[in-house]
Design an enzyme around this catalytic site. Sequence first.
Site, mmCIF file in Angstrom:
data_model
loop_
_atom_site.group_PDB
_atom_site.id
_atom_site.type_symbol
_atom_site.label_atom_id
_atom_site.label_comp_id
_atom_site.label_asym_id
_atom_site.label_seq_id
_atom_site.Cartn_x
_atom_site.Cartn_y
_atom_site.Cartn_z
ATOM 1 N N ALA A 70 30.664 -2.334 -3.491
ATOM 2 C CA ALA A 70 31.333 -1.514 -2.424
ATOM 3 C C ALA A 70 30.288 -0.720 -1.758
ATOM 4 C CB ALA A 70 32.152 -0.480 -3.164
ATOM 5 N N GLY A 113 31.006 -4.746 -6.651
ATOM 6 C CA GLY A 113 32.111 -5.472 -6.014
ATOM 7 C C GLY A 113 31.696 -6.642 -5.410
ATOM 8 N N GLU A 116 32.391 -9.008 -8.442
ATOM 9 C CA GLU A 116 33.939 -9.185 -8.328
ATOM 10 C C GLU A 116 34.437 -10.005 -7.302
ATOM 11 O OE1 GLU A 116 34.351 -4.574 -8.161
ATOM 12 O OE2 GLU A 116 35.467 -4.777 -10.066
ATOM 13 N N GLU A 136 28.013 -0.233 -11.600
ATOM 14 C CA GLU A 136 29.138 0.999 -11.559
ATOM 15 C C GLU A 136 28.645 2.133 -12.368
ATOM 16 O OE1 GLU A 136 30.291 -2.363 -11.493
ATOM 17 O OE2 GLU A 136 31.455 -2.441 -9.764
#
Length: 260
Positions: A70, A113, A116, A136
């Site tokens: 992200a 992310g 992911e 994270e």
Amino acid sequence: MAKSQTFQDLLIDTPCEGVLRITLNRPDARNALRTQLLGELRDVLMEAVTDESVRCAIITGGPKVFAAGADIREMADKTPVEAMTDSRQACWQVIQDFPKPLIAAVDGYCLGGGNELAMMCDVIVAGAGATFGQPEIKLGMIPGAGGTQRLTAAVGKARAMKAILTGEFMSAQEAFEAGLVSEVSENAQERALDLAKIIAAKSPIALRLAKEAVRRAAEGGLAGGFALERKSAALLFATEDRKEGISAFLEKREPKFKGR
Ligand code: CAA
């Protein structure tokens, strides 16, 4: 046609018949998945769902980074409510629900992310130098787009806990041996295209039903875990530790977490 549009954060092409290739293209920010990028990905995939000429799609990044997660700058000032309700959630949903085969061709860093996103794809081809991780925790956060669930389903509790609690990365070979990636190749781009060609020649209806059935086997039991993860990830947006983690990353220093 999305395929002929120009995007800010993506490059789109059709390297061969039936195959749509989507290249994440924000190299200066290590392909960080800002809202703009995810929105473009949503739009391209939504159009590809109904475009019969698309039989299979490849998502890829650059030679050094697939995606670094992200966008940390964009997340810096978000509240928990914003994290729960922003448009990114709907984008992730479109990617997860894409009914045609999706191949991730991963070179370089595939983190947070980004990992992911790769795990939402059906086949992951890793370049020999690719690196996978969920870092994270180093920011005072946890994965928020399914990482705790899909990584555990892919590699088992022992390896997933180690990766998620330490933030340490896995090499392509480790990721392959653990079951995170489908194969490691000296040329991930070429190999992903070869696989996409093989897949694109198959019956689209059979592919769709095969994908649905395998996804059910892999993810059928994960709905409760996805919801818990999403709420927990959003909750952490209220902590001082998360602010400290993000500040430390941006200031290129080690964070000091206090448990507040
Ligand atoms: N978001 C925003 N900007 C990022 C970024 C990210 N995820 N990753 C890197 N950048 C930016 C850096 O801030 C830096 O910007 P400046 O040039 O303005 O300083 C630029 O990209 C280059 O970064 P580095 O100098 O760190 O590049 P590097 O090649 O030495 O290292 C890297 C690459 C290992 C990917 C490193 O950048 C890194 O660790 N990035 C962060 C990875 C991370 O923590 N990801 C998790 C994000 S949270 C998340 O994804 C939540 C979720 O589950 C949805």
